[in-house]
Design a protein around this motif. Structure first.
Motif, PDB file in Angstrom:
ATOM      1  N   UNK A  50      90.359  20.568  -6.437  1.00  9.80           N
ATOM      2  CA  UNK A  50      89.402  20.675  -5.338  1.00  9.80           C
ATOM      3  C   UNK A  50      88.616  19.374  -5.197  1.00  9.80           C
ATOM      4  N   UNK A  51      88.378  18.989  -3.957  1.00 10.28           N
ATOM      5  CA  UNK A  51      87.753  17.691  -3.687  1.00 10.28           C
ATOM      6  C   UNK A  51      86.348  17.572  -4.247  1.00 10.28           C
ATOM      7  N   UNK A  52      85.640  18.699  -4.434  1.00 13.75           N
ATOM      8  CA  UNK A  52      84.274  18.645  -4.949  1.00 13.75           C
ATOM      9  C   UNK A  52      84.211  18.447  -6.460  1.00 13.75           C
ATOM     10  N   UNK A  53      85.340  18.548  -7.139  1.00 13.94           N
ATOM     11  CA  UNK A  53      85.342  18.379  -8.593  1.00 13.94           C
ATOM     12  C   UNK A  53      86.745  18.220  -9.130  1.00 13.94           C
ATOM     13  N   UNK A  54      87.463  17.173  -8.709  1.00 15.82           N
ATOM     14  CA  UNK A  54      88.864  17.030  -9.138  1.00 15.82           C
ATOM     15  C   UNK A  54      88.988  16.632 -10.601  1.00 15.82           C
ATOM     16  N   UNK A  55      89.905  17.262 -11.301  1.00 10.87           N
ATOM     17  CA  UNK A  55      90.221  16.853 -12.663  1.00 10.87           C
ATOM     18  C   UNK A  55      91.020  15.558 -12.623  1.00 10.87           C
ATOM     19  N   UNK A  56      90.882  14.766 -13.673  1.00  9.02           N
ATOM     20  CA  UNK A  56      91.597  13.490 -13.750  1.00  9.02           C
ATOM     21  C   UNK A  56      92.364  13.397 -15.060  1.00  9.02           C
ATOM     22  N   UNK A  57      93.299  12.474 -15.088  1.00 11.99           N
ATOM     23  CA  UNK A  57      94.013  12.151 -16.312  1.00 11.99           C
ATOM     24  C   UNK A  57      93.245  11.041 -17.033  1.00 11.99           C
ATOM     25  N   UNK A  98      84.003  29.780   9.629  1.00 15.03           N
ATOM     26  CA  UNK A  98      82.784  29.193   9.086  1.00 15.03           C
ATOM     27  C   UNK A  98      82.909  27.680   8.928  1.00 15.03           C
ATOM     28  N   UNK A  99      84.060  27.229   8.460  1.00 17.87           N
ATOM     29  CA  UNK A  99      84.271  25.786   8.278  1.00 17.87           C
ATOM     30  C   UNK A  99      84.236  25.057   9.613  1.00 17.87           C
ATOM     31  N   UNK A 100      84.837  25.661  10.632  1.00 22.28           N
ATOM     32  CA  UNK A 100      84.848  25.034  11.952  1.00 22.28           C
ATOM     33  C   UNK A 100      83.440  24.977  12.543  1.00 22.28           C
ATOM     34  N   UNK A 108      85.394  23.850   3.157  1.00 22.18           N
ATOM     35  CA  UNK A 108      86.839  23.955   3.296  1.00 22.18           C
ATOM     36  C   UNK A 108      87.164  25.222   4.070  1.00 22.18           C
ATOM     37  N   UNK A 109      88.410  25.362   4.465  1.00 28.63           N
ATOM     38  CA  UNK A 109      88.819  26.466   5.327  1.00 28.63           C
ATOM     39  C   UNK A 109      89.652  27.509   4.582  1.00 28.63           C
ATOM     40  N   UNK A 110      89.490  27.563   3.267  1.00 27.79           N
ATOM     41  CA  UNK A 110      90.314  28.481   2.479  1.00 27.79           C
ATOM     42  C   UNK A 110      89.503  29.701   2.045  1.00 27.79           C
ATOM     43  N   UNK A 111      90.200  30.790   1.781  1.00 26.52           N
ATOM     44  CA  UNK A 111      89.532  31.966   1.230  1.00 26.52           C
ATOM     45  C   UNK A 111      89.329  31.773  -0.271  1.00 26.52           C
ATOM     46  N   UNK A 112      88.588  32.705  -0.904  1.00 30.03           N
ATOM     47  CA  UNK A 112      88.239  32.507  -2.311  1.00 30.03           C
ATOM     48  C   UNK A 112      88.206  33.830  -3.080  1.00 30.03           C
ATOM     49  N   UNK A 271      85.585  26.414  -2.401  1.00 33.41           N
ATOM     50  CA  UNK A 271      84.211  26.484  -2.893  1.00 33.41           C
ATOM     51  C   UNK A 271      83.308  27.142  -1.853  1.00 33.41           C
ATOM     52  N   UNK A 272      83.894  27.971  -1.000  1.00 35.46           N
ATOM     53  CA  UNK A 272      83.123  28.643   0.043  1.00 35.46           C
ATOM     54  C   UNK A 272      82.319  29.808  -0.534  1.00 35.46           C
ATOM     55  N   UNK A 273      81.016  29.783  -0.325  1.00 31.27           N
ATOM     56  CA  UNK A 273      80.126  30.837  -0.787  1.00 31.27           C
ATOM     57  C   UNK A 273      79.143  31.168   0.327  1.00 31.27           C
ATOM     58  N   UNK A 274      79.056  32.455   0.694  1.00 33.28           N
ATOM     59  CA  UNK A 274      78.062  32.919   1.661  1.00 33.28           C
ATOM     60  C   UNK A 274      76.964  33.620   0.867  1.00 33.28           C
ATOM     61  N   UNK A 275      75.755  33.046   0.863  1.00 31.55           N
ATOM     62  CA  UNK A 275      74.660  33.522   0.009  1.00 31.55           C
ATOM     63  C   UNK A 275      73.582  34.224   0.829  1.00 31.55           C
ATOM     64  N   UNK A 276      72.838  35.109   0.134  1.00 33.86           N
ATOM     65  CA  UNK A 276      71.762  35.811   0.834  1.00 33.86           C
ATOM     66  C   UNK A 276      70.530  36.056  -0.025  1.00 33.86           C
ATOM     67  N   UNK A 277      70.533  35.718  -1.307  1.00 40.96           N
ATOM     68  CA  UNK A 277      69.360  35.979  -2.126  1.00 40.96           C
ATOM     69  C   UNK A 277      69.534  35.448  -3.532  1.00 40.96           C
ATOM     70  N   UNK A 278      68.440  35.418  -4.294  1.00 48.71           N
ATOM     71  CA  UNK A 278      68.407  34.921  -5.674  1.00 48.71           C
ATOM     72  C   UNK A 278      68.903  33.482  -5.751  1.00 48.71           C
ATOM     73  N   UNK A 279      68.474  32.661  -4.817  1.00 49.26           N
ATOM     74  CA  UNK A 279      68.891  31.262  -4.802  1.00 49.26           C
ATOM     75  C   UNK A 279      67.949  30.438  -3.932  1.00 49.26           C
ATOM     76  N   UNK A 280      67.715  29.170  -4.311  1.00 47.66           N
ATOM     77  CA  UNK A 280      66.986  28.256  -3.423  1.00 47.66           C
ATOM     78  C   UNK A 280      67.920  27.573  -2.429  1.00 47.66           C
ATOM     79  N   UNK A 281      69.238  27.815  -2.557  1.00 40.97           N
ATOM     80  CA  UNK A 281      70.216  27.169  -1.688  1.00 40.97           C
ATOM     81  C   UNK A 281      70.242  27.820  -0.303  1.00 40.97           C
ATOM     82  N   UNK A 282      71.063  27.280   0.566  1.00 35.57           N
ATOM     83  CA  UNK A 282      71.212  27.771   1.940  1.00 35.57           C
ATOM     84  C   UNK A 282      71.622  29.238   1.944  1.00 35.57           C
TER      85      UNK A 282
END
Length: 451
Positions: A50-57, A98-100, A108-112, A271-282
């Motif tokens: 995933x682009x937000x945290x790719x593993x490397x060699x 949501x991504x659009x 990203x436009x993928x399910x999770x 990394x799609x997350x729809x949040x509604x509580x217990x967080x300072x995030x969006x």
């Protein structure tokens, strides 16, 4: 050849701090950090593309380059010191929408869909309670009831079948989540004051254990997130304790909030997350309310399927989705264990113990907790070995594309085998030592995977 990896580490605020965090210890062992800050949270270790945290060699190239494209899954280790947000993950159609519309918050436009396997005792809120339980809690807790409209409460009390129950759940959840802030805060303060006095033994009547657990969870969440009405979520979400080795699966559009403990987690690469509580995030209450299925009872809790590949030391955790499955392999002192040959790319991480490996190419690797590796398709399988002088087993977790989707071991919320609710007297007690799967333990291995 099997290739050592350098995962990506995340320091989200809910992570366990310092060396108490398995993520911190694994990150230190894998060489992606030089030291562990005792005051910093270490929340997630990502092994994937995933682009937000790719593993490397170790040479600095990416796992995606080694694979020749994206892996369909993302493999994680989570160390949760306090609750994650009340959230759900969109299905494929919802993710694309949501991504659009909002690529900043939905990258990203993928399910999770995701599956969790407990490494320690793990607490989680998963799926809506049965409507009967919610009705009891509304009647008993006037402060909770005051955050819900009269129309929604009436719908809960009059629900008599699955359809009316789902409609009532949606009305209740929507009403609670959109309650004016000043009203919900006033009632939260009054609720906490009363629950604190009752915890001291001054409650007017004896509560059943599931209600006491619910009250204590609310007090705990309110300490972690002061002034957040989401602390009342145990009134409508199942509060579960998962034993080490047990697993559960969260399908798209199902509400959940992990509370505390450590797990390995595998999901579709998103990394799609729809949040509604217990967080300072969006927070995106409107989308969350509209996307949920409002099934009741939560996910099934299962302990995998064994034997796999003819070896009862290989435990298979297979969800009803094509992107991923996980095998946990346990090699005891004085034993060797032949890993199966896989026709698809795989990654694995050492989660416990130490040992060594060998294969037909003479590839010898030292196995220590936190070290992770990439296994190319059709790679000569490794043989795990543990010295007879060791005092404990070597345990590794392997993630790859689902090769047993015809024989899932876990089921999502809403299916016949899901969690029946905390006061369901008809539910037989589970035995974590007895592996359970939807199709039993006789699932044939695909011919292409014989090792």
């Amino acid at each position: 050849m099997v290739v050592p990896l350098r995962p990506s580490v995340k320091d989200y605020a809910w992570g366990i701090r310092g060396l108490d965090s398995r993520v911190a210890r694994y990150a230190l062992e894998s060489g992606i950090i030089d030291e562990v800050d005792p005051d910093s949270p270490y929340a997630e270790l990502w092994i994937g593309t995933h682009a937000k945290g790719p593993a490397t060699l170790r040479d600095g190239s990416t796992l995606e380059e080694a694979v020749g494209g994206q892996l369909p899954f993302l493999f994680k280790v989570l160390s949760a010191g306090k609750a994650l947000s009340i959230q759900a993950h969109p299905d494929k159609t919802g993710a694309e929408r949501l991504h659009d519309k909002d690529p900043t918050n939905y990258g990203d436009a993928n399910h999770k869909p995701e599956m969790a396997i407990a490494l320690t005792p793990f607490e989680a809120m998963c799926g809506f309670r049965r409507i009967e339980e919610i009705a009891i809690l509304i009647k008993k807790h006037r402060e909770f009831a005051a955050c819900i409209s009269e129309t929604a409460k009436l719908a809960v009390f009059l629900a008599h079948d699955e359809d009316s129950g789902r409609s009532a759940l949606k009305a209740m959840f929507s009403s609670f989540m959109t309650c004016p802030k000043e009203e919900s805060l006033k009632n939260l303060k009054a609720l906490l004051k009363r629950l604190q006095s009752e915890q001291g033994g001054h409650h007017p009547h004896q509560e059943p254990p599931w209600e006491r657990k619910c009250s204590r969870a609310i007090l705990r969440l309110s300490q972690q997130f002061p002034g957040d009405p989401g602390a009342m979520s145990p009134f409508f979400l199942n509060y579960l304790l998962i034993a080490p080795g047990e697993s559960f699966y969260m399908d798209a559009n199902e509400p959940h909030a992990y509370v505390a403990g450590e797990i390995i987690e595998c999901m579709a690469c998103s990394d799609n997350v729809v949040r509604a509580g217990l967080t300072p995030k969006f927070k995106d209450v409107e989308n969350l309310v509209n996307m949920l299925t409002y099934s009741m009872g939560g996910p099934s809790i299962d302990a995998g399927s064994s034997p796999t590949f003819g070896d009862d030391r290989i435990m298979r955790y297979t969800p009803p989705t094509k992107e991923f499955e996980v095998m946990v392999m346990t090699c005891n002192p004085g034993e060797d264990l032949n890993m199966p040959k896989l026709a698809v790319p795989a990654v694995f991480i050492v989660i416990e113990g130490s040992g060594s490996t060998d294969n037909t190419q003479g590839q010898r690797l030292v196995m220590r907790p936190g070290r992770s590796y990439y296994i190319p398709p059709n790679c000569p399988p490794l043989t795990l070995s543990v010295s007879g002088t060791k005092r404990g087993p070597l345990r590794i977790a392997v993630a790859h594309q689902n090769q047993h989707i015809h024989c899932p071991t876990v089921s999502p919320a809403g299916s016949p085998q899901t969690y029946a609710g905390e006061f369901n007297l008809g539910a037989s007690p589970r035995n974590p030592k007895t592996p359970r799967s939807i199709a039993g333990n006789s699932c044939p291995e695909p011919p292409s995977l014989s090792g």
